[in-house]
Design an enzyme around this catalytic site. Sequence first.
Site, PDB file in Angstrom:
ATOM      1  N   HIS A  92      57.529   0.581  -9.127  1.00 25.13           N
ATOM      2  CA  HIS A  92      58.402  -0.034  -8.131  1.00 25.13           C
ATOM      3  C   HIS A  92      57.737   0.071  -6.761  1.00 25.13           C
ATOM      4  CE1 HIS A  92      62.178  -1.573  -6.571  1.00 25.13           C
ATOM      5  NE2 HIS A  92      62.080  -0.679  -5.598  1.00 25.13           N
ATOM      6  N   ASP A 127      58.350  -1.189 -13.997  1.00 24.70           N
ATOM      7  CA  ASP A 127      59.223  -0.756 -12.907  1.00 24.70           C
ATOM      8  C   ASP A 127      60.355   0.068 -13.511  1.00 24.70           C
ATOM      9  OD1 ASP A 127      61.334  -0.683 -10.916  1.00 24.70           O
ATOM     10  OD2 ASP A 127      60.379  -2.367  -9.916  1.00 24.70           O
ATOM     11  N   SER A 150      61.615  -4.674  -2.395  1.00 24.97           N
ATOM     12  CA  SER A 150      62.778  -4.143  -3.100  1.00 24.97           C
ATOM     13  C   SER A 150      64.036  -4.890  -2.643  1.00 24.97           C
ATOM     14  CB  SER A 150      62.860  -2.632  -2.878  1.00 24.97           C
ATOM     15  OG  SER A 150      63.764  -2.025  -3.773  1.00 24.97           O
TER      16      SER A 150
END
Length: 312
Positions: free
Chosen positions: A287, A258, A134
Site C-alpha cells: 500500500h 496491498d 490512498s
Amino acid sequence: MTGDLQTLRNFLLRPRIDLSPWPAERLWLPVSGGDQLAARLHARDRLGERPLVVLIHGLSGCEDSIYIRASARFWLSLGHPVLRLNLRGSQPSRPRCRGHYHGGRSEDPQSALDALVSRERSAARQGLILVGYSLGGNVLIKLLAEAGRRLPVRAAASVSAPIDLEATSERFHAPRNRLYLRWLLTLLKREAVAPPAELSAAERRAIAEARTVREFDDRFIAPRFGFADAGDYYRRCSGLRFLPEVEVPFAALHADDDPWIPDDAYAEAARIANANLRIHVTDGGGHVGFHGQGDPRPWHDRAIEAFVRAAG
C-alpha cells in the site's frame, strides 16, 4: 508478508527526505465555511515554465508524510514546481479548519485549486498534474469526474486508491489487519478532535467510543455529512462509480498484494469503456509502497512521470 513490508517500509526506516534545495512557502487556500487548506508551494519561479504537480495525501496523512515528501523530491528534481496540498482538518490545515475531510469531499481540493489558479495565473499556462495517494486518490477521482475539464488538468494519477470503499472497509477490518486498524483509528480520532475542530458533544462521544474505522465512519462521518450510514457513504463516494466520467488522462496504480485494498474493483475498472483511463495492477508493491532495489525513487513516481510524458 511482502506486501506488508512494502507498506511498512517508510514507517520502519523513517528515511529523511531533504527538500531544502527547493525552499517552500506556506499557502492558505480558501474552502467553504471559512476554512482554509494549508499547502506548501515549492519552486514558484517555475510556474508557467513546467506543469505544476499537486500531491494529495491519504487518510490521516499530510504534507509531511514520507511518500508525499519523496514524490515532491522526485518531481522537483525533474524541474517541476510542486504543491503539497493538505486536506481539511489534517494536522497542517487544522489551525484554520473547524471542519473535517472525508473520502468524497472533492469540493475542497477543487475550491483550493480554483483559488490557486486564480491567484497564480501563470500556473494555468502549463497546466496541472494531480496525484492522489490512498484516500486522497479516491477524492481525486471524484474531483476529476466533477471538474477535471474546468481546471487546467493535463494528467492525473492515483496510487493505492480505495476505489471501492465498502470492499476496502471489509478487508481492512479482517483479523490479519488488526494492528493496522488500531494504529489508524488512533490517528483518526486524534486528528478529528484537534482544536479548533467544531464538534458537538454527541460527535465527540461518537469519536471516542468508535472501536473500528467503520464505526468512526458510521457514527461520525456519515451523520455529519448527510449520509444515512457508513454503507451509504461508501456507496456514494467510491471512486469506481466516477471513473466513467473522468475526461482527462488518468492512471490508477495498485498492487495485488496491498494488505488493505482488494483487487476486484480494479478488475472492474479495467473493463470501463473510457479511453482516458489506464489501470495498472502490479504483482507487488503493498500500500503506497512500490519500493525497489537499486533506485531510491518509488516505482509509482517513475510510472506516473512516464504516463504524463506519453499523455503529452
